[in-house]
Design a protein around this motif. Structure first.
Motif, PDB file in Angstrom:
ATOM      1  N   VAL A 146       9.094  11.420  14.152  1.00 15.59           N
ATOM      2  CA  VAL A 146       9.772  10.167  13.788  1.00 15.59           C
ATOM      3  C   VAL A 146       8.778   9.199  13.153  1.00 15.59           C
ATOM      4  O   VAL A 146       7.705   8.948  13.717  1.00 15.59           O
ATOM      5  CB  VAL A 146      10.408   9.512  15.024  1.00 15.59           C
ATOM      6  CG1 VAL A 146      11.024   8.162  14.656  1.00 15.59           C
ATOM      7  CG2 VAL A 146      11.468  10.419  15.636  1.00 15.59           C
ATOM      8  N   PRO A 147       9.072   8.639  11.988  1.00 18.18           N
ATOM      9  CA  PRO A 147       8.180   7.649  11.378  1.00 18.18           C
ATOM     10  C   PRO A 147       8.291   6.304  12.094  1.00 18.18           C
ATOM     11  O   PRO A 147       9.368   5.736  12.214  1.00 18.18           O
ATOM     12  CB  PRO A 147       8.688   7.556   9.932  1.00 18.18           C
ATOM     13  CG  PRO A 147      10.127   7.978   9.995  1.00 18.18           C
ATOM     14  CD  PRO A 147      10.224   8.972  11.117  1.00 18.18           C
ATOM     15  N   GLY A 148       7.155   5.781  12.564  1.00 14.45           N
ATOM     16  CA  GLY A 148       7.202   4.564  13.371  1.00 14.45           C
ATOM     17  C   GLY A 148       6.822   3.285  12.662  1.00 14.45           C
ATOM     18  O   GLY A 148       6.929   2.199  13.240  1.00 14.45           O
ATOM     19  N   ALA A 149       6.378   3.366  11.399  1.00 16.21           N
ATOM     20  CA  ALA A 149       5.812   2.199  10.728  1.00 16.21           C
ATOM     21  C   ALA A 149       6.787   1.038  10.594  1.00 16.21           C
ATOM     22  O   ALA A 149       6.431  -0.115  10.867  1.00 16.21           O
ATOM     23  CB  ALA A 149       5.284   2.592   9.346  1.00 16.21           C
ATOM     24  N   VAL A 150       8.006   1.304  10.172  1.00 14.28           N
ATOM     25  CA  VAL A 150       8.970   0.218   9.946  1.00 14.28           C
ATOM     26  C   VAL A 150       9.265  -0.517  11.249  1.00 14.28           C
ATOM     27  O   VAL A 150       9.304  -1.754  11.295  1.00 14.28           O
ATOM     28  CB  VAL A 150      10.264   0.756   9.303  1.00 14.28           C
ATOM     29  CG1 VAL A 150      11.335  -0.334   9.258  1.00 14.28           C
ATOM     30  CG2 VAL A 150       9.976   1.262   7.890  1.00 14.28           C
ATOM     31  N   ASP A 151       9.471   0.224  12.321  1.00 16.86           N
ATOM     32  CA  ASP A 151       9.673  -0.425  13.609  1.00 16.86           C
ATOM     33  C   ASP A 151       8.437  -1.232  13.994  1.00 16.86           C
ATOM     34  O   ASP A 151       8.558  -2.324  14.574  1.00 16.86           O
ATOM     35  CB  ASP A 151       9.985   0.607  14.691  1.00 16.86           C
ATOM     36  CG  ASP A 151      10.405  -0.040  16.001  1.00 16.86           C
ATOM     37  OD1 ASP A 151      11.450  -0.719  16.010  1.00 16.86           O
ATOM     38  OD2 ASP A 151       9.687   0.121  17.000  1.00 16.86           O
TER      39      ASP A 151
ATOM     40  N   SER B  92      -0.540   5.523   8.325  1.00 16.31           N
ATOM     41  CA  SER B  92      -0.835   6.809   7.703  1.00 16.31           C
ATOM     42  C   SER B  92       0.355   7.749   7.722  1.00 16.31           C
ATOM     43  O   SER B  92       1.247   7.631   8.568  1.00 16.31           O
ATOM     44  CB  SER B  92      -2.001   7.454   8.461  1.00 16.31           C
ATOM     45  OG  SER B  92      -2.248   8.763   8.027  1.00 16.31           O
ATOM     46  N   ASN B  93       0.325   8.697   6.777  1.00 23.65           N
ATOM     47  CA  ASN B  93       1.262   9.821   6.785  1.00 23.65           C
ATOM     48  C   ASN B  93       0.636  11.074   7.386  1.00 23.65           C
ATOM     49  O   ASN B  93       1.337  11.959   7.832  1.00 23.65           O
ATOM     50  CB  ASN B  93       1.700  10.171   5.361  1.00 23.65           C
ATOM     51  CG  ASN B  93       2.616   9.135   4.764  1.00 23.65           C
ATOM     52  OD1 ASN B  93       3.204   8.328   5.467  1.00 23.65           O
ATOM     53  ND2 ASN B  93       2.729   9.157   3.448  1.00 23.65           N
TER      54      ASN B  93
ATOM     55  N   GLY C   4      -1.974   7.957   0.967  1.00 28.04           N
ATOM     56  CA  GLY C   4      -2.534   7.719   2.289  1.00 28.04           C
ATOM     57  C   GLY C   4      -1.562   7.179   3.306  1.00 28.04           C
ATOM     58  O   GLY C   4      -1.815   7.251   4.503  1.00 28.04           O
ATOM     59  N   ASN C   5      -0.453   6.619   2.847  1.00 31.42           N
ATOM     60  CA  ASN C   5       0.444   5.959   3.787  1.00 31.42           C
ATOM     61  C   ASN C   5       1.818   5.754   3.192  1.00 31.42           C
ATOM     62  O   ASN C   5       2.081   6.130   2.053  1.00 31.42           O
ATOM     63  CB  ASN C   5      -0.150   4.624   4.223  1.00 31.42           C
ATOM     64  CG  ASN C   5       0.013   3.524   3.175  1.00 31.42           C
ATOM     65  OD1 ASN C   5       0.473   2.432   3.465  1.00 31.42           O
ATOM     66  ND2 ASN C   5      -0.372   3.791   1.929  1.00 31.42           N
ATOM     67  N   GLY C   6       2.693   5.126   3.955  1.00 29.26           N
ATOM     68  CA  GLY C   6       4.043   4.848   3.501  1.00 29.26           C
ATOM     69  C   GLY C   6       4.971   4.684   4.691  1.00 29.26           C
ATOM     70  O   GLY C   6       4.585   4.905   5.845  1.00 29.26           O
ATOM     71  N   ILE C   7       6.218   4.323   4.428  1.00 29.87           N
ATOM     72  CA  ILE C   7       7.150   4.063   5.529  1.00 29.87           C
ATOM     73  C   ILE C   7       7.647   5.340   6.188  1.00 29.87           C
ATOM     74  O   ILE C   7       8.406   5.283   7.153  1.00 29.87           O
ATOM     75  CB  ILE C   7       8.336   3.191   5.069  1.00 29.87           C
ATOM     76  CG1 ILE C   7       9.077   3.837   3.891  1.00 29.87           C
ATOM     77  CG2 ILE C   7       7.863   1.803   4.704  1.00 29.87           C
ATOM     78  CD1 ILE C   7      10.326   3.070   3.492  1.00 29.87           C
ATOM     79  N   GLY C   8       7.173   6.488   5.727  1.00 31.48           N
ATOM     80  CA  GLY C   8       7.458   7.741   6.416  1.00 31.48           C
ATOM     81  C   GLY C   8       6.415   8.079   7.464  1.00 31.48           C
ATOM     82  O   GLY C   8       6.475   9.147   8.069  1.00 31.48           O
TER      83      GLY C   8
ATOM     84  N   LEU D 270       0.821  -1.208   0.000  1.00 33.47           N
ATOM     85  CA  LEU D 270       0.000   0.000   0.000  1.00 33.47           C
ATOM     86  C   LEU D 270       0.856   1.260   0.000  1.00 33.47           C
ATOM     87  O   LEU D 270       0.480   2.271  -0.592  1.00 33.47           O
ATOM     88  CB  LEU D 270      -0.935  -0.004   1.208  1.00 33.47           C
ATOM     89  CG  LEU D 270      -2.135  -0.942   1.110  1.00 33.47           C
ATOM     90  CD1 LEU D 270      -2.809  -1.100   2.469  1.00 33.47           C
ATOM     91  CD2 LEU D 270      -3.132  -0.451   0.075  1.00 33.47           C
ATOM     92  N   GLY D 271       2.011   1.213   0.667  1.00 27.24           N
ATOM     93  CA  GLY D 271       2.907   2.361   0.660  1.00 27.24           C
ATOM     94  C   GLY D 271       3.410   2.689  -0.733  1.00 27.24           C
ATOM     95  O   GLY D 271       3.720   3.845  -1.041  1.00 27.24           O
ATOM     96  N   LEU D 272       3.475   1.667  -1.586  1.00 27.68           N
ATOM     97  CA  LEU D 272       3.882   1.872  -2.978  1.00 27.68           C
ATOM     98  C   LEU D 272       2.706   2.318  -3.839  1.00 27.68           C
ATOM     99  O   LEU D 272       2.794   3.327  -4.536  1.00 27.68           O
ATOM    100  CB  LEU D 272       4.466   0.568  -3.542  1.00 27.68           C
ATOM    101  CG  LEU D 272       4.745   0.556  -5.056  1.00 27.68           C
ATOM    102  CD1 LEU D 272       5.870   1.522  -5.413  1.00 27.68           C
ATOM    103  CD2 LEU D 272       5.078  -0.868  -5.523  1.00 27.68           C
TER     104      LEU D 272
END
Length: 562
Positions: free
Chosen positions: A136-141, A390-391, A81-85, A74-76
Motif C-alpha cells: 500500500v502506498p502511504g505517502a498521500v496519507d 521513495s518508491n 526516486g519517489n512519487g505518490i505510489g 519531486l514526485g513529478l
C-alpha cells in the motif's frame, strides 16, 4: 609601495593557472558555500522543487506546508526516486510545543497475499518488479497526517504549483533523463509505463519538456477531495482494478483500511549531541548503533581520510548491520529490542568483536540498491521538517495504474521468505524499510535536520555526516561534499548472510596510501559509481536562529532561503 603592482600581477597570473579545487575559504573538496538565511530554508534534490517549497514559505505557509509542496513536486520532476505510489517517513520539530514528532507513513502488504502463495510457487525471494512486491502506498496519507497536525495553508494551495507544472510541463534534468532511460528497458513491459513516461516512444531527454496530465488530474482530486480521494475514491478503485488485471493482490480494501502511525523518535547522544532517528520498521537505528561504537574511539585524532578511521568505521558498520539483518522489522509483528540495540552498554559489548588490525569476514550485510528523495524545510517560526519519500528501486515496481500518472512502489521485495525471520512476509505487515529521516538536537534545542538518500547507504552516510560535523569540524556543505566511505555486501535484510567480508568503495579524494593500508588490513576495495547517496541539510544556530542550508553536489540538489 613600488613592489605592490608586481605582487598583484603575480596573484593574477597564479589565479589563472590555479586548480578549480582552490578555494578562498573552506575545504578544497567543498563544491560551494553554505546557503545562509533568516526567514526560511528549503533543501531538496531538485531545484524546481526547492523553489516551490520556498514559494510556499513566502506565501505564508510554514515548514510543513513547504515540505508537502516540495515532495509533491519531486514526485513529478524526479519520478526516478519517489512519487505518490510510495511511502514516507518524517521527523518534525514543532516550535510551539518544542518537541520532535515522528511519522511512519509506510504501507502494508496485501491481505489476500499469503506466505503460502510464495511457497506454492517455489519462490525463495519476492521479485523486484511486477505485481508481487507492491504494498500500500502511504505517502498521500502521510501528507494529510502532517497537514492535519501542523499545516497552515489549504492543500489546494499547497499542491497547486505541482498541478500547474504537470499540466504545462517542465524541462527534464540531465540526471533524471539518465535514470529514466536506464529504467525504461526494465519497466516498459508493464502496462501503463510507456503511456505515462514514454509518450513519444522514448523517455524524455535532457532539456525536453515533459508533461504529465494524468498526474495533474490525480493531484487535483487529492487536493479537493482529501486523502479519501486517494484511498477510498476513484483513484483507489482504479489501482485495485489495474492490480487485479496484472495478476496482483493489492485491493481496494487494502487501500481503504490504510493508516499512518505517529511514533516516538529514538535517540542516542554522540559527544553532547542527541541524534534522532525513527524506530523500525525503518533502518534508522543502525546509524545510532554505528555512532555508539565510534564514540569509544578518538576519531578526531585518527584524522579524516586515514586508514585507521576508515577501517574502524567499516568494522562498526558491519556489526550494526548484523543486527539490522536480524532484528529490523514491523514492531506490530515482533518484539524488537530497540532500546537495548541503541544503548551504550550494548555498543561496548559489540566492540569486543572489533579487531582494529584486521577486516572481519563474517557479516550479514544489507542491500545498497534503490533510490529515494530526501528534503528538509524550516520556517521563520522555528519549525523544521526532515522528510524522506521513495518508491524503492528508483521508479518502483513498474505497475503504473491506468490514467493516474504514477508508479506503485515495490517495497514488498524487502520481506524475507525465511521461516522464523523477524521480517518474514505476512499479510497486512509493513516491510523492512531503508528510508530514514534524521534530526539532531543539542541541549533540547533544534540543531540539525538532515538526511542522505540511497538504500542501505543511508545509515552509513548519516553517521559520516555527524562525524564530519562534530569530530572533524566541517561546515554543513563540507560535511556533505567530503568524500564518502561505503561498505557493501551481497546479502539482503532478509536473513541471508555472507562470509566474505563484503567490499569497501571509496570516493575519489582518499589517498593511494590510505587505500594500500586498507588492503593490508584485509579489506577488498571496489570502485562504485553513483551509490554514495544524496544529501540535504538545514542547521539552525541556537543563539541567533539563523539557518544554514546545504545540498548534494552529486545530484541536482539545491538549498535556498530568504
Amino acid at each position: 609601495m613600488r613592489f605592490l603592482p608586481c605582487i598583484f600581477a603575480s596573484l593574477i597570473v597564479f589565479s589563472q593557472f590555479s586548480s578549480a579545487y582552490d578555494r578562498i575559504t573552506g575545504e578544497t573538496f567543498a563544491s560551494r558555500s553554505e546557503v545562509i538565511a533568516t526567514n526560511g530554508m528549503v533543501a531538496t534534490s531538485q531545484p524546481l522543487a526547492t523553489q516551490v517549497g520556498l514559494d510556499i514559505l513566502k506565501q505564508g505557509g510554514n515548514a510543513i506546508d513547504a515540505a508537502i509542496a516540495a515532495n509533491a513536486m519531486l514526485g513529478l520532476v524526479e519520478p526516478t526516486g519517489n512519487g505518490i505510489g510510495g511511502d514516507l517517513f518524517a521527523i518534525v520539530w514543532d516550535a510551539k510545543t518544542k518537541q520532535l514528532y515522528g511519522l511512519n507513513a509506510s504501507g502494508r502488504s496485501p491481505q489476500s497475499l499469503t506466505l503460502e502463495y510464495f511457497k506454492q510457487n517455489d519462490m525463495e525471494k519476492i521479485p523486484s518488479h511486477g505485481p508481487l512486491p507492491v504494498s500500500v502506498p502511504g505517502a498521500v496519507d502521510g501528507w494529510f497526517e502532517l497537514h492535519g497536525k501542523f499545516g497552515s495553508l489549504p492543500m489546494t494551495e499547497i499542491l497547486s504549483p505541482t498541478i500547474d507544472y504537470a499540466k504545462k510541463g517542465f524541462p527534464v534534468s540531465e540526471l533524471i533523463a539518465w535514470y529514466m532511460n536506464r529504467s525504461a528497458p526494465i519497466l516498459s513491459k508493464y502496462e501503463g509505463f510507456a503511456e505515462t513516461y514514454m509518450p513519444y516512444g522514448a523517455t524524455p531527454k535532457k532539456g525536453e519538456v515533459f508533461v504529465n496530465q494524468n498526474l495533474a488530474v490525480t493531484l487535483e482530486k487529492i487536493a479537493t477531495g482529501g486523502r479519501d480521494a486517494f484511498y477510498k475514491g476513484d483513484i483507489a478503485r482504479t489501482i485495485a482494478a489495474y492490480m487485479k488485471e496484472q495478476g496482483g493482490f493489492l485491493s481496494y480494501e487494502d487501500l481503504a483500511s490504510h493508516t499512518s502511525t505517529w511514533v516516538e523518535p529514538v535517540s542516542s547522544n554522540y559527544r553532547g549531541y542527541d541524534v534522532w532517528e525513527l524506530p523500525p520498521n525503518s533502518q534508522g537505528i543502525a546509524a545510532l548503533q554505528i555512532l555508539n561504537m565510534l564514540e569509544q574511539f578518538d576519531i578526531e585524532g585518527m584524522g579524516f581520510g586515514s586508514a585507521e578511521y576508515i577501517h574502524t568505521f567499516v568494522e562498526a558498520k558491519k556489526l550494526a548491520f548484523e543486527d539490522r539483518a536480524k532484528y529490523y522489522a514491523d514492531p506490530a509483528f515482533n518484539d524488537i529490542p530497540t532500546d537495548w540495540l541503541i544503548s551504550k552498554e550494548y555498543a561496548r559489548q559489540r566492540l569486543k568483536l572489533l579487531d582494529q588490525q584486521r577486516a572481519s569476514k563474517r557479516i550479514d550485510a544489507g542491500l545498497n540498491e534503490g533510490d529515494t528523495i530526501y528534503l528538509t524545510t524550516a520556517d521563520k517560526e522555528g519549525n523544521m521538517v526532515s522528510l524522506i519519500q521513495s518508491n524503492y528501486r528508483g521508479m518502483g515496481s513498474g505497475m503504473t495504474p491506468t490514467g493516474l500518472g504514477f508508479i506503485l512502489q515495490d517495497r514488498g521485495e524487502l520481506f524475507s521468505l525465511q521461516e522464523g525471520h523477524f521480517n518474514l512476509y505476512a499479510p497486512g505487515k509493513r516491510p523492512f524499510h531503508t528510508i530514514i529521516p534524521a534530526f539532531v538536537t543539542k541541549n533540547g534545542k533544534p540543531w540539525l535536520s538532515f538526511g542522505v538518500m540511497g538504500g542501505g547507504t543511508q545509515p552509513q552516510m548519516h553517521a559520516q555526516i555527524i562525524i564530519n560535523l562534530i569530530d572533524f569540524g566541517m561546515n554543513l556543505q563540507e560535511a556533505g561534499d567530503a568524500p564518502r566511505i561505503l561498505h557493501s555486501g551481497s546479502s539482503q535484510p532478509t536473513g541471508t548472510s555472507m562470509t566474505d567480508g563484503g567490499y569497501v568503495s571509496l570516493e575519489s579524494g582518499f589517498s593511494a596510501k590510505t587505500r594500500r593500508e586498507l588492503v593490508q588490513k584485509g579489506h577488498v576495495l571496489r570502485d562504485v559509481s553513483g551509490s554514495y547517496g544524496g544529501y540535504q541539510a538545514i542547521l539552525r544556530d541556537p543563539k541567533t536562529g539563523v539557518y544554514f542550508g546545504a545540498s548534494e553536489s552529486r545530484k541536482d540538489g539545491q538549498a535556498s532561503g530568504y
